[in-house]
Scaffold this active site. Structure first.
Site, PDB file in Angstrom:
ATOM      1  CB  SER A  69       3.802  -5.370   5.066  1.00  0.00           C
ATOM      2  OG  SER A  69       3.168  -6.465   5.688  1.00  0.00           O
ATOM      3  CD  GLU A  97      -2.693   1.057  13.210  1.00  0.00           C
ATOM      4  OE1 GLU A  97      -3.762   1.703  13.146  1.00  0.00           O
ATOM      5  OE2 GLU A  97      -2.372   0.190  12.359  1.00  0.00           O
ATOM      6  CG  HIS A 150       4.616  -6.362  11.214  1.00  0.00           C
ATOM      7  ND1 HIS A 150       3.461  -6.129  11.926  1.00  0.00           N
ATOM      8  CD2 HIS A 150       5.637  -5.988  12.031  1.00  0.00           C
ATOM      9  CE1 HIS A 150       3.769  -5.633  13.113  1.00  0.00           C
ATOM     10  NE2 HIS A 150       5.082  -5.534  13.190  1.00  0.00           N
ATOM     11  CB  SER A 165       1.427  -8.986   8.452  1.00  0.00           C
ATOM     12  OG  SER A 165       0.550  -8.196   7.667  1.00  0.00           O
ATOM     13  CB  CYS A 182      -0.896  -0.007   1.232  1.00  0.00           C
ATOM     14  SG  CYS A 182       0.033   0.082   2.794  1.00  0.00           S
ATOM     15  CB  CYS A 242      -5.968   2.252   5.781  1.00  0.00           C
ATOM     16  SG  CYS A 242      -5.206   0.752   5.182  1.00  0.00           S
TER      17      CYS A 242
END
Length: 323
Positions: free
Chosen positions: A279, A137, A51, A234, A22, A206
């Site tokens: 990722s 996060e 990750h 992840s 992304c 997101c």
């Protein structure tokens, strides 16, 4: 005696799009590479920049040094990059106190959640953070505010257990990489109990997480099995595997590399779905497809559910000088 050539069974691979990197991940990796180019190695990176072991190892080979805590970096003006997941406010404060050159690679969409939480706190609201305990996060978002200002909510059961006065001002924000469907259930539970709760103007999950989950929902019911290329740690990759499972795919597996495939689970297939977490680089997707091509007569069909054109610029201190 001439051997009879083995005829490979046919296999249709449905390749999800969007998949893989992304804009926030691309920016984070570019930040480390730009810092290495600007300052030379070593560049210290607090936590895995994203990750994915393949990405981390590639950056390590170029001179990045990955650390878990800031005190592992030497004193002085060494550049230290904060990962895309974001960090508590105490981390950049500690970096400034030691004169480290701090470079923030936090995804702008994570920063958006940080700012929302800060605004709610300034307006006297208790912030409910929907997310997974211990995820970097979540640690970073909770660390934007004083202790006790954020309450972590993982499930609808957590909402039921909340003990709050009826007139308490509340707001909620979410981790950006959650399951869209799971989060909708938790948000609905919050709104049922606390109808006056403030939510984000635009959803915190997101665009990349949402788009990748939608593609899997489209593909999974048509597949005998689905592989998510991504790392065990992840969050967005784990959610893709869960989405495939819930959408009715008989076998959904998270796989880091082709060498990790358990071939006993992928025999007798006619249709395989393949996607990648945000990722995971495309080269690993190609590696997986090649591994199946060695055993099957593969045809690849792209299944696209969205076009992505999001771009996040580098931090100002790493942008090339204007011409």
């Amino acid at each position: 005696m001439t051997e009879t050539p083995t005829i490979k069974p046919p296999l249709k691979i449905l390749l999800c799009a969007p998949r893989g990197f992304c804009a926030g991940v691309v920016r984070a990796i570019d930040i480390v590479e730009a810092a290495l180019k600007r300052f030379g190695p070593p560049v210290y990176v607090r936590h895995e920049i994203v990750h994915n072991r393949f990405v981390v190892d590639a950056l390590r080979a170029k001179g990045a040094v990955f650390i878990e805590e800031l005190d592992e970096a030497p004193d002085g003006d060494a550049p230290v990059v904060f990962s895309a997941h974001g960090v508590p406010k105490s981390v950049p404060e500690a970096a400034r106190a030691r004169n480290l050159l701090a470079i923030d690679a936090t995804c702008p969409l994570v920063t958006k959640v940080h700012r929302e939480a800060e605004i709610h706190h300034k307006r006297g609201r208790l912030v409910l953070l929907i997310g997974h305990a211990g995820h970097p996060e979540v640690v970073g978002t909770m660390g934007q505010l004083p202790d006790g200002a954020v309450t972590l909510i993982e499930t609808e059961a957590d909402v039921a257990r909340l003990s709050l006065p009826p007139d308490r001002d509340l707001a909620y924000v979410t981790q950006t990489t959650l399951s869209v469907d799971d989060t909708a259930g938790v948000v609905a539970a919050i709104r049922r109990r606390f109808p006056a709760v403030y939510g984000p103007h635009k959803e915190d999950i997101c665009y990349a997480t949402t788009n990748r989950q939608e593609a899997v929902k489209r593909v999974a019911p048509e597949c005998d099995a689905l592989i998510v290329v991504g790392a065990e740690n992840s969050s967005n990759s784990q959610r893709l595997r869960e989405v495939a499972e819930r959408a009715g795919c008989p076998v959904s597996r998270l796989v880091a590399r082709a060498t990790d495939i358990d071939w006993s689970e992928f025999t007798g297939l006619s249709t395989l779905g393949v996607t990648a977490g945000a990722s995971a680089p495309e080269v690993l997707v190609e590696e997986i497809v090649d591994a199946f091509s060695a055993r099957y007569a593969v045809t690849v069909e792209m299944v696209s559910t969205a076009d992505e054109s999001v771009f996040f610029p580098l931090p100002r201190e790493l942008r090339p000088p204007a011409a």
